[in-house]
Design a protein around this motif. Structure first.
Motif, mmCIF file in Angstrom:
data_model
loop_
_atom_site.group_PDB
_atom_site.id
_atom_site.type_symbol
_atom_site.label_atom_id
_atom_site.label_comp_id
_atom_site.label_asym_id
_atom_site.label_seq_id
_atom_site.Cartn_x
_atom_site.Cartn_y
_atom_site.Cartn_z
ATOM 1 N N PRO A 81 40.682 -2.053 -1.959
ATOM 2 C CA PRO A 81 41.329 -1.893 -3.260
ATOM 3 C C PRO A 81 40.383 -2.435 -4.334
ATOM 4 O O PRO A 81 39.736 -3.470 -4.131
ATOM 5 C CB PRO A 81 42.596 -2.736 -3.144
ATOM 6 N N LEU A 82 40.293 -1.741 -5.441
ATOM 7 C CA LEU A 82 39.430 -2.180 -6.536
ATOM 8 C C LEU A 82 40.217 -3.042 -7.511
ATOM 9 O O LEU A 82 41.439 -2.951 -7.596
ATOM 10 C CB LEU A 82 38.835 -0.964 -7.248
ATOM 11 N N SER A 83 39.503 -3.861 -8.266
ATOM 12 C CA SER A 83 40.182 -4.709 -9.249
ATOM 13 C C SER A 83 40.872 -3.828 -10.281
ATOM 14 O O SER A 83 40.404 -2.737 -10.605
ATOM 15 C CB SER A 83 39.198 -5.674 -9.908
ATOM 16 N N ARG A 84 41.984 -4.314 -10.787
ATOM 17 C CA ARG A 84 42.772 -3.534 -11.747
ATOM 18 C C ARG A 84 42.356 -3.781 -13.179
ATOM 19 O O ARG A 84 42.754 -3.054 -14.078
ATOM 20 C CB ARG A 84 44.255 -3.871 -11.598
ATOM 21 N N ARG A 85 41.592 -4.827 -13.405
ATOM 22 C CA ARG A 85 41.194 -5.150 -14.776
ATOM 23 C C ARG A 85 39.693 -5.032 -14.948
ATOM 24 O O ARG A 85 38.923 -5.186 -14.015
ATOM 25 C CB ARG A 85 41.638 -6.557 -15.156
#
Length: 148
Positions: A56-60
């Motif tokens: 999962p990639l960072s959301r920010r």
């Protein structure tokens, strides 16, 4: 009748609300992260890796660049030619943890006047369009609210 939610590109993002994230792949040999996903060979020229783990990639992240789509794009973009064209915002985001640049459409109501290079933004669930059977989901970019 409730419509089924269908990802525009299966496997590119999770579909659950609070746990929503873009999904990339990390080369198991060198650790380089990719989005869109890599499945066959590492794009790092110094690596011969060919195995990847989904991450999962960072959301920010921060705004790297932005513009608006003031014209109706050609197919495969889905739009009704009988409806007046409504421009939308395109945002390039440098993800915080990965340093990776990803593109996304601005969330509804987000225009170029709401953005500045370097401003903090987040990747959120979005809807690209609806058909008779499905809500076709994607991701959007929106500014992070500044808290006092």
């Amino acid at each position: 009748m409730t419509k089924d939610h269908k990802p525009v590109v299966p496997g590119w993002f999770t579909t659950s609300g609070e746990d929503f994230s873009l999904l990339g792949t990390r080369c198991t040999a060198c650790g380089t992260v990719f989005f869109p996903r890599r499945e066959t060979f590492c794009g790092n020229p110094a690596c011969a890796g060919a195995e990847f783990a989904e991450v999962p990639l960072s959301r920010r992240g921060t705004v790297w660049s932005y513009t608006n789509a003031g014209y109706r794009p050609p197919a495969p973009f889905v739009s009704d030619p009988d409806v007046e064209w409504q421009p939308f915002t395109i945002v390039a985001v440098r993800l915080a943890a990965e340093g990776l640049i990803v593109l996304g459409q601005g969330a509804p109501g987000v225009g170029v006047d709401d953005l500045t290079v370097g401003a903090e933004v987040e990747i959120v669930p979005g809807v690209l369009y609806e058909s008779d059977e499905h809500v076709h989901t994607t991701w959007n970019v929106r500014p992070v609210e500044v808290r006092a």
